[in-house]
Design an enzyme around this catalytic site. Structure first.
Site, PDB file in Angstrom:
ATOM      1  N   GLU A 129       1.077  -1.653  -0.117  1.00 66.03           N
ATOM      2  CA  GLU A 129       0.058   0.196  -0.506  1.00 66.03           C
ATOM      3  C   GLU A 129       1.357   1.310   0.283  1.00 66.03           C
ATOM      4  O   GLU A 129       0.810   2.222  -0.620  1.00 66.03           O
ATOM      5  CB  GLU A 129      -1.313  -0.280   1.479  1.00 66.03           C
ATOM      6  N   THR A 182      -5.233   7.524  -4.450  1.00 64.05           N
ATOM      7  CA  THR A 182      -5.442   7.988  -3.006  1.00 64.05           C
ATOM      8  C   THR A 182      -4.795   9.038  -2.786  1.00 64.05           C
ATOM      9  O   THR A 182      -4.971   9.841  -1.879  1.00 64.05           O
ATOM     10  CB  THR A 182      -4.967   6.471  -2.333  1.00 64.05           C
TER      11      THR A 182
END
Length: 307
Positions: A129, A182
């Protein structure tokens, strides 16, 4: 010890309205598949990515970045080949990068005869991530690996709690086909929050968690209020206010942004109401000619699994 494995890695929804960076849940039956095979040259190689044009560079793709973190911790020089079949667009808000991160570490751990626990795998998946969002967050990969509904109580040290899920709780998701990265969605957030706003947010997080424990659907709905992130990020999502107003008026318990968007999710009590809300969400985008895909699911009780 097996030489190859095929796994399913579920999609996830993080933040869950009021729980920015700490709450998340897995979806049932929605996600990606991955085939992983041992190789003798010590390399991590992505042979194929089916569905979308993503990087096969093992230093960039979240599956191999996370897998390498596990191998480094294990002191292993074992090589692996990966074939990834993705069904959800990157930048959807449905945890697509996390599906690959979690899938990669789960598969490699299985083929190494499980040297690490599922909770330890979360830390390795967080490194995947970090490769895409610049932050090693766990709100997607935790439910991806552990299943169900999770709460990240602390990042230092990492402390993740699994939460109960009411029997009749369903989720609907609509994904308008626009991409929100994101990293970009994080940049627009305010760096400081008024104390009174923070107090409201803490109350809603506590209410949502209590609602899950008590199977109190009304409390779950009342607690689905985000005073911090939603007001800023919703401007990036076409028809957000229209969709939210329509589904709440139609009887959804609550509605908010899935992850960093552009997907929108709603909680419903019962399958019939969830199907009604799914149809309504889809119709709002169909009416204006915006391509969108919609889904309906229970909270996925299982995380990544062998298939």
């Amino acid at each position: 010890m097996a030489d190859k494995i095929k796994i399913f890695s579920p999609s996830t929804v993080a933040n869950v309205g009021c729980g920015y960076d700490v709450l998340g849940f897995a979806l049932a039956g929605i996600g990606e598949e991955m085939k992983v095979t041992k190789r003798d040259d010590g390399k991590l190689v992505i042979d194929e990515i089916i569905g979308f044009d993503l990087s096969k560079d093992p230093t960039v793709n979240t599956a191999t970045v996370a897998a390498q973190a596990l191998l480094d911790a294990a002191g292993s020089k074992q090589g692996f080949s990966f074939t990834i079949k993705k069904t959800i667009n990157p930048g959807s808000g449905m945890g697509t990068s996390a599906s690959s991160s979690a899938g990669g570490v789960f598969a490699v751990n299985e083929l190494l005869d499980r040297p690490f626990t599922p909770m330890q795998l979360v830390e390795f998946a967080m490194e995947g991530e970090k490769a895409v969002s610049k932050k090693a967050h766990a709100d997607n990969v935790a439910p991806n690996l552990l299943g169900g509904f999770t709460l990240v109580r602390s990042y230092g040290p990492l402390d993740i709690l699994t939460l109960p899920v009411p029997e009749d709780l369903y989720v609907t998701v609509v994904h308008p086909q626009v991409e929100i990265k994101t990293t970009d969605a994080k940049k627009i957030l305010k760096k400081q929050v008024d104390l009174s706003t923070a107090v409201e947010q803490w109350g809603n997080v506590g209410g949502l968690v209590s609602g899950l424990y008590e199977s109190d659907y009304d409390l779950i709905g009342r607690s689905m209020v985000d005073k911090i992130v939603e007001p800023v990020r919703k401007i990036l999502i076409p028809l957000y206010d229209e969709v939210k107003t329509a589904v709440v008026e139609a009887g959804a318990l609550g509605c908010s942004i899935a992850g960093s968007g552009p997907s929108i999710f709603a909680f419903c009590k019962g399958e019939d109401k969830a199907n009604e809300v799914k149809t309504l969400m889809q119709s709002k985008y169909d009416e204006v000619g915006i391509l969108a895909y919609s889904y309906m699911s229970k909270i996925g009780s299982e995380g990544v699994r062998v298939i």
